[in-house]
Design an enzyme around this catalytic site. Structure first.
Site, PDB file in Angstrom:
ATOM      1  N   HIS A   1      59.364  55.683  64.332  1.00 32.09           N
ATOM      2  CA  HIS A   1      59.455  57.121  64.034  1.00 32.09           C
ATOM      3  C   HIS A   1      60.865  57.543  63.630  1.00 32.09           C
ATOM      4  CE1 HIS A   1      55.360  58.575  65.145  1.00 32.09           C
ATOM      5  NE2 HIS A   1      55.343  57.357  65.662  1.00 32.09           N
ATOM      6  N   THR A   2      61.639  56.592  63.165  1.00 29.51           N
ATOM      7  CA  THR A   2      63.000  56.920  62.733  1.00 29.51           C
ATOM      8  C   THR A   2      63.025  57.344  61.265  1.00 29.51           C
ATOM      9  OG1 THR A   2      63.285  54.577  62.272  1.00 29.51           O
ATOM     10  CG2 THR A   2      64.202  55.388  64.347  1.00 29.51           C
ATOM     11  N   ASP A   3      61.977  56.998  60.503  1.00 30.33           N
ATOM     12  CA  ASP A   3      62.073  57.227  59.043  1.00 30.33           C
ATOM     13  C   ASP A   3      62.208  58.710  58.702  1.00 30.33           C
ATOM     14  OD1 ASP A   3      59.336  57.651  59.617  1.00 30.33           O
ATOM     15  OD2 ASP A   3      58.589  56.469  57.919  1.00 30.33           O
TER      16      ASP A   3
ATOM     17  N   GLY B   1      46.698  48.866  61.062  1.00 30.96           N
ATOM     18  CA  GLY B   1      48.054  49.302  61.391  1.00 30.96           C
ATOM     19  C   GLY B   1      49.124  48.616  60.564  1.00 30.96           C
TER      20      GLY B   1
ATOM     21  N   SER C   1      49.435  49.162  57.174  1.00 31.25           N
ATOM     22  CA  SER C   1      49.610  49.970  55.972  1.00 31.25           C
ATOM     23  C   SER C   1      48.912  49.413  54.725  1.00 31.25           C
ATOM     24  CB  SER C   1      51.096  50.187  55.700  1.00 31.25           C
ATOM     25  OG  SER C   1      51.235  51.439  55.106  1.00 31.25           O
ATOM     26  N   SER C   2      47.610  49.297  54.842  1.00 27.78           N
ATOM     27  CA  SER C   2      46.827  48.890  53.676  1.00 27.78           C
ATOM     28  C   SER C   2      46.974  49.939  52.577  1.00 27.78           C
ATOM     29  CB  SER C   2      45.359  48.702  54.051  1.00 27.78           C
ATOM     30  OG  SER C   2      44.870  49.867  54.672  1.00 27.78           O
ATOM     31  N   SER C   3      47.210  51.188  52.964  1.00 28.36           N
ATOM     32  CA  SER C   3      47.332  52.244  51.950  1.00 28.36           C
ATOM     33  C   SER C   3      48.585  52.031  51.101  1.00 28.36           C
ATOM     34  CB  SER C   3      47.338  53.627  52.597  1.00 28.36           C
ATOM     35  OG  SER C   3      48.358  53.704  53.553  1.00 28.36           O
TER      36      SER C   3
ATOM     37  N   ASP D   1      56.541  52.898  55.151  1.00 30.57           N
ATOM     38  CA  ASP D   1      55.444  52.043  54.687  1.00 30.57           C
ATOM     39  C   ASP D   1      55.597  51.664  53.213  1.00 30.57           C
ATOM     40  OD1 ASP D   1      54.622  52.646  57.203  1.00 30.57           O
ATOM     41  OD2 ASP D   1      53.028  54.020  56.600  1.00 30.57           O
TER      42      ASP D   1
ATOM     43  N   TYR E   1      51.083  62.791  65.398  1.00 31.43           N
ATOM     44  CA  TYR E   1      52.204  62.457  64.499  1.00 31.43           C
ATOM     45  C   TYR E   1      52.893  63.703  63.931  1.00 31.43           C
ATOM     46  CZ  TYR E   1      54.627  59.870  60.711  1.00 31.43           C
ATOM     47  OH  TYR E   1      55.564  59.338  59.855  1.00 31.43           O
TER      48      TYR E   1
HETATM   49  C1  GLA Z   1      53.538  55.389  60.352  1.00 29.81           C
HETATM   50  C2  GLA Z   1      54.096  56.233  59.214  1.00 29.81           C
HETATM   51  C3  GLA Z   1      55.545  55.817  58.908  1.00 29.81           C
HETATM   52  C4  GLA Z   1      56.408  55.805  60.179  1.00 29.81           C
HETATM   53  C5  GLA Z   1      55.702  55.034  61.306  1.00 29.81           C
HETATM   54  C6  GLA Z   1      56.411  55.140  62.627  1.00 29.81           C
HETATM   55  O1  GLA Z   1      53.396  54.070  59.959  1.00 29.81           O
HETATM   56  O2  GLA Z   1      53.302  56.088  58.063  1.00 29.81           O
HETATM   57  O3  GLA Z   1      56.089  56.685  57.935  1.00 29.81           O
HETATM   58  O4  GLA Z   1      56.737  57.102  60.577  1.00 29.81           O
HETATM   59  O5  GLA Z   1      54.364  55.502  61.487  1.00 29.81           O
HETATM   60  O6  GLA Z   1      57.628  54.509  62.599  1.00 29.81           O
END
Ligand code: GLA
Length: 402
Positions: free
Chosen positions: A39-41, A128, A130-132, A177, A236
Site C-alpha cells: 500500500h505504498t504506491d 492476487g 494482477s491478471s488485469s 501492478d 481499499y
Molecule cells: C493492489 C493495488 C496496487 C497496490 C497493492 C497494495 O494490488 O492494485 O496498486 O496498492 O494492492 O500494495
C-alpha cells in the site's frame, strides 16, 4: 520447444483458424508479485516487485472497418465484437471492459481503425497476481505496435493504470501492478520509488539483482481462491482516503509542508505519534504502517545488496505483521491472518507476508527448497481449505514477440 514458444505456436494456430489470417503483432506481459512495499504506491512511497512466470499473450491484426473482434481462450465461446466509434462500458466487472479501457486510452494517442484479437493467459484470475495488469500491458504492447503508436515503457504502464482507474474499469489502484507487469527484468526485483518512477525513462528505472538459487530458496505465492474480493468495494478505497487525509494533518503537526507520506521520516512520525493518535487513532495506525514500510523497502534493498537473506526474510515477515496489525487488511477476511500466521511458523519458511491489496487470502512466502513440499502440505492442512501455490522466478516484463 519451451513452454512459452509452444503456447505461442498454439495461439497462432488458433488465431489463424478464427480469423483466417496470421497475426501481425504478438505481445506478452506477466502477472506480478509484490515482494515488499504494501500500500505504498498511492502514498508515493517505495516498493519492490517481480514478474511471475505466468503471462498473458495477445495476438493482433489490423482491420480497417472500425470493428474489434476479441476472442479469449478460457472466457469466450466465440469472438465478441464491438465498434470503436461507439465504444462503451459493458456489464460491470466483465473482462471485455479491460480491452475497451486500454483501446480507449490508445485511441487518445493514435488512430486505430479496428483489430482482431486473441487473448491467451495462464495468469490465474483472482490469484492476487494482477491478471488485469498482464492483460492491459500485453494488449497495449501489441496494439501500439500494430498502429505504430510510440509509447515508452513507463508511459505505457501509466496509460494502463489510467485505463484501470478510468470509467471502463473503475478500480482506484496505484501504479504497482502496471509498473510491475511493464517494467520488470529477469532475475531482478523492480525498485519502485513512486515519486520518481512515473517521470523516469525505462533505462533509469532501478533493478535489483536477485538470485535465490544460491541460497537454495524460492518464492511461492499462496492463495485461497474462495476468499474473493473486489478492490473497488473492499476496504481499499477507505485505506487510501485515510492516508490522503493524513498528509495535511501531519504537515500541521510537524510544521513543515509534505506532499506525501514518503516525506515523513520515522523520527518525525514518532514525534507526532501521540498527537496523531489522540486526533485519529485509525489514521495513526495507517500512517505508522506506511512510514515503517517505506523504510523496510529501503532496508530490503540493502539486505539484498549485502547478500543477507535472513534479514530479507525478517523484513518480509515484519511487513506482513504490520499490514495485519496496523493496516488491518484482514478486516472481514480472518482467513488472511490464519494463512500468514500459520505459514510463517512452518519449518523452512524464511519470510512470509500478505501480498497486494488484501481483504482476501493471498500471501508471498520465501521458502527453503528442501522444505517446499512439506511446507505446502502442512500449510494446507493447518489452514483447513484448498490452497493454490504458484512458484515463480522473477522474469521479464511486457515485450513484443512479433
Ligand atoms: C493492489 C493495488 C496496487 C497496490 C497493492 C497494495 O494490488 O492494485 O496498486 O496498492 O494492492 O500494495
Amino acid at each position: 520447444m519451451t513452454t512459452i514458444s509452444l503456447k505461442i505456436e498454439q495461439a497462432k494456430q488458433l488465431f489463424t483458424k478464427l480469423y483466417r489470417s496470421n497475426p501481425d503483432a504478438i505481445a506478452r506481459a506477466p502477472g506480478r508479485a509484490e515482494i515488499i512495499g504494501n500500500h505504498t504506491d498511492y502514498n508515493s512511497g517505495y516498493a519492490l516487485s517481480a514478474a511471475i512466470t505466468q503471462s498473458t499473450l495477445v495476438l493482433a491484426k489490423k482491420r480497417s472497418d472500425n470493428i474489434v473482434h476479441v476472442y479469449s481462450v478460457g472466457y469466450s465461446q466465440e469472438p465478441s465484437s464491438f465498434l470503436l466509434s461507439t465504444i462503451e462500458k459493458g456489464e460491470h466487472g466483465h473482462w471485455l471492459n479491460y480491452v475497451k479501457g486500454v483501446l480507449d486510452q490508445l485511441m487518445k494517442r493514435g488512430d486505430i481503425m479496428g483489430v482482431d484479437l486473441l487473448i491467451d493467459s495462464d495468469v490465474p484470475s483472482s490469484g492476487g497476481v494482477s491478471s488485469s495488469a498482464a492483460l492491459e500491458l500485453s494488449l497495449a504492447t501489441a496494439v501500439a505496435s500494430l498502429y505504430h503508436i510510440t509509447i515508452e515503457g513507463v508511459e505505457k504502464a501509466h496509460m494502463c493504470q489510467q485505463a484501470e482507474n478510468g470509467s471502463f474499469i473503475g478500480i482506484p489502484c496505484g501504479f504497482l501492478d502496471q509498473a510491475s507487469s511493464g517494467l520488470t527484468k529477469k532475475d531482478h526485483l523492480l525498485f519502485l520509488d513512486f515519486k520518481q518512477t512515473g517521470a523516469l525513462p525505462v533505462s533509469q528505472v532501478k533493478q535489483i539483482p536477485i538470485d535465490l538459487s544460491q541460497f537454495h530458496m524460492s518464492f511461492v505465492v499462496v492463495v485461497d481462491k474462495e476468499v474473493k474480493r473486489n478492490l473497488g468495494t473492499s476496504g481499499y478505497p477507505a485505506r487510501r482516503a485515510k492516508c490522503e487525509q493524513s498528509v495535511p494533518v501531519i504537515s500541521s503537526i510537524i510544521g513543515r509542508d509534505i506532499s506525501s507520506l514518503q516525506d515523513v521520516s520515522i523520527e518525525e512520525f514518532e514525534n507526532c505519534r501521540q498527537q496523531l493518535g489522540k486526533e485519529d487513532d485509525v489514521m495513526r495506525k495507517r500512517v505508522e504502517h506506511i512510514v515503517y514500510e517505506n523504510q523496510r523497502v529501503l532496508d530490503t534493498v540493502k539486505a539484498l545488496q549485502d547478500g543477507d537473506i535472513k534479514k530479507f526474510g525478517q523484513l518480509l515477515t515484519e511487513s506482513g505483521k504490520s499490514a495485519l496489525e496496523l493496516y488491518e487488511l484482514d478486516e472481514q477476511t480472518p482467513e488472511l491472518t490464519l494463512l500468514v500466521t500459520k505459514g510463517r511458523e512452518i519449518e523452512g519458511v524464511v519470510g512470509m507476508r500478505n501480498m497486494g491489496g488484501g481483504f482476501s487470502a493471498i500471501a508471498l512466502a520465501l521458502v527453503e527448497n528442501d522444505h517446499m513440499v512439506p511446507f505446502k502440505k502442512q500449510l494446507a492442512q493447518e489452514y483447513g481449505a484448498p490452497l493454490t501455490f504458484l512458484s515463480f522466478e522473477p522474469g521479464d516484463g511486457a515485450e513484443l514477440l512479433l
